[in-house]
Design an enzyme around this catalytic site. Structure first.
Site, PDB file in Angstrom:
ATOM      1  N   ARG A  97      -8.921  21.894  20.710  1.00 55.60           N
ATOM      2  CA  ARG A  97      -8.564  20.550  20.273  1.00 55.60           C
ATOM      3  C   ARG A  97      -9.824  19.867  19.745  1.00 55.60           C
ATOM      4  NH1 ARG A  97      -5.372  17.211  24.771  1.00 55.60           N
ATOM      5  NH2 ARG A  97      -7.464  17.341  25.651  1.00 55.60           N
ATOM      6  N   PHE A 157       2.685  16.768  29.079  1.00 55.73           N
ATOM      7  CA  PHE A 157       1.553  17.080  29.943  1.00 55.73           C
ATOM      8  C   PHE A 157       2.066  17.541  31.310  1.00 55.73           C
ATOM      9  CE2 PHE A 157      -2.089  16.102  32.691  1.00 55.73           C
ATOM     10  CZ  PHE A 157      -3.084  16.758  31.984  1.00 55.73           C
ATOM     11  N   TYR A 184      -9.595   6.448  30.282  1.00 56.09           N
ATOM     12  CA  TYR A 184     -10.863   7.181  30.155  1.00 56.09           C
ATOM     13  C   TYR A 184     -10.954   8.004  28.884  1.00 56.09           C
ATOM     14  CZ  TYR A 184      -7.790  10.506  32.612  1.00 56.09           C
ATOM     15  OH  TYR A 184      -6.724  11.280  33.003  1.00 56.09           O
ATOM     16  N   LYS A 185      -9.910   7.993  28.047  1.00 57.20           N
ATOM     17  CA  LYS A 185      -9.965   8.711  26.784  1.00 57.20           C
ATOM     18  C   LYS A 185     -10.462   7.755  25.691  1.00 57.20           C
ATOM     19  CE  LYS A 185      -6.069  11.615  28.231  1.00 57.20           C
ATOM     20  NZ  LYS A 185      -6.837  12.787  28.660  1.00 57.20           N
ATOM     21  N   ASP A 231       4.462   7.778  27.852  1.00 55.45           N
ATOM     22  CA  ASP A 231       3.116   8.089  28.292  1.00 55.45           C
ATOM     23  C   ASP A 231       2.205   7.870  27.077  1.00 55.45           C
ATOM     24  OD1 ASP A 231       0.670   9.376  28.802  1.00 55.45           O
ATOM     25  OD2 ASP A 231       1.602  10.872  30.092  1.00 55.45           O
TER      26      ASP A 231
END
Length: 411
Positions: free
Chosen positions: A384, A133, A235-236, A210
């Site tokens: 995605r 990322f 938050y995912k 991560d």
């Protein structure tokens, strides 16, 4: 034999009816919103749990409004550690005392990486990959610049990710730290953390994972894998809401010697003494810096309630089944239209999302959103399909892939 759309519809209905977790989607807000036909972006922002609406309202009126400053003594001061330990136990395979929450993923990644590097003084290299990322890459570039270290880059395959063999080819006696994502944000590749950890340790280096795209979607065993450090967002798949605080894990054997560079009063020993000079607190609390975002921590608890009820093995089983169904539809409907699959087809090496590519997908995504079909777009031309196991139904997957087929068929 070619499966017809009618067969897929019947199959999706049967899968939803037989799903052991079929009651969970109804516990999320928006699950009955007719304008949202299929939410396929749970790997970017999870739906809110219905219970969080009551929790947040009660906090304002009862805890904040009623207890006022007394809330710090009664509950809030310990909340980063108590919620951190729940994340560790329910999601990360981590014994108590090693996980806390607070700050953003970026800030925690900086704190943990700098603290890890301080444990390997004299070593001059950091290993990372070019498909990680952007924040991870940018941050490690900044740290390398600060400390005069060298970055050793791994170049993973477009449809895959970093392997233990890739790591073994670049680590050496100069390597201080290896920083990788457990699930690749673009391809969804799930790396073999235990094998990579062993290779890293054989070189005398430390591993920082991560977990942003894996926590809450795949089973994680940080303690048994011997991972040194980890960070991740909430938050995912942990449904904490926009900007919810991230978590950090420091393996117990490193805590006594671990120091991070952002010293704040809440990470100090006996913080309310307001004493001169910084002395790090015992244990995982030393990762904390300033006053934590209490309101941002509240919704995470409701998602943890659901994960603890379902159990991560069942969550992972549903995740695999959802992505397998999505790939089945993609192969049948989209590949003939020029779509390519950019995620591993082996479920053992795939996280909770599937990435597909087509030159028209930027425009297609915009049209899908107008139809209430919500995946996300990733450059250069990928969609995605993010499938949060406890909130996503097979019917949503069917509707989403069918809509992509219809949009491509118009041009």
């Amino acid at each position: 034999m070619t499966t017809t759309p009618v067969d897929f519809a019947t199959h999706a209905q049967a899968l939803d009816e037989a799903d052991p977790l079929r009651d969970f989607p109804g516990r999320f807000l928006g699950s009955d919103d007719p304008e949202i036909v299929a939410y396929l972006d749970g790997n970017s922002l999870g739906r809110p749990v219905k219970a969080s609406a009551d929790r947040l309202a009660n906090f304002v009126t009862e805890m904040w409004g009623g207890r006022l400053i007394r809330g710090w003594d009664e509950q809030w001061f310990d909340l980063p550690v108590t919620i951190g330990e729940r994340i560790g136990t329910a999601v990360l395979g981590a014994a108590p005392g090693q996980t806390t929450i607070g700050d953003s993923t970026t800030v925690l990644l900086y704190k943990i990486a700098r603290g890890a590097l301080a444990l390997r003084q004299g070593r001059t290299e950091i290993v990372l990959d070019r498909d990680n990322f952007p924040t991870d890459r940018y941050l490690l570039e900044a740290i390398a610049g600060e400390l005069g270290l060298t970055l050793r880059w791994i170049e993973p395959e477009f449809t895959g990710g970093v392997t233990a063999q890739d790591v073994a080819a670049v680590v050496s006696e100069r390597t201080a730290l290896v920083v990788l994502s457990h699930v690749a944000y673009r391809s969804g590749y799930l790396l073999d953390a235990q094998a990579i950890c062993a290779v890293t340790h054989d070189a005398g280096a430390l591993l920082l994972l991560d977990l942003c795209h894996s926590a809450g979607a795949v089973e994680i065993e940080l303690d048994s894998w011997a991972v040194d450090f980890a960070v991740g967002c909430t938050y995912k798949y942990l449904n904490g809401g926009p900007g919810a605080p991230a978590f950090a894990y420091v393996r117990a054997e490193h805590l006594a010697d671990f120091t991070q560079p952002i010293w704040g009063w809440m990470g100090r020993e006996s913080p309310f003494e307001m004493a001169q000079g910084y002395v790090p607190a015992e244990g995982i609390r030393r990762v904390i810096s300033g006053t934590p975002a209490i309101i941002g921590m509240l919704p995470i608890q409701d998602m943890l309630d659901l994960i603890e009820e379902a159990g991560m093995p069942a969550v992972r089983e549903k995740s695999v089944a959802l992505t397998e169904f999505a790939l089945e539809l993609v192969q049948e409907w989209l590949v003939p239209l020029g779509v390519t699959v950019s995620s591993p087809t082996d479920s053992a090496r795939r996280g909770g999302h599937v990435t597909i590519d087509h030159p028209e997908f930027r425009d297609v995504t915009a049209r899908l959103w107008q139809r209430g079909i919500i995946p996300d777009f990733r450059r250069p031309h990928g969609i995605r399909i993010g499938l949060s196991p406890l909130s996503t139904t097979y019917a949503e997957v069917l509707a989403g892939v069918a809509a992509i087929r219809d949009e491509l068929g118009k041009h």
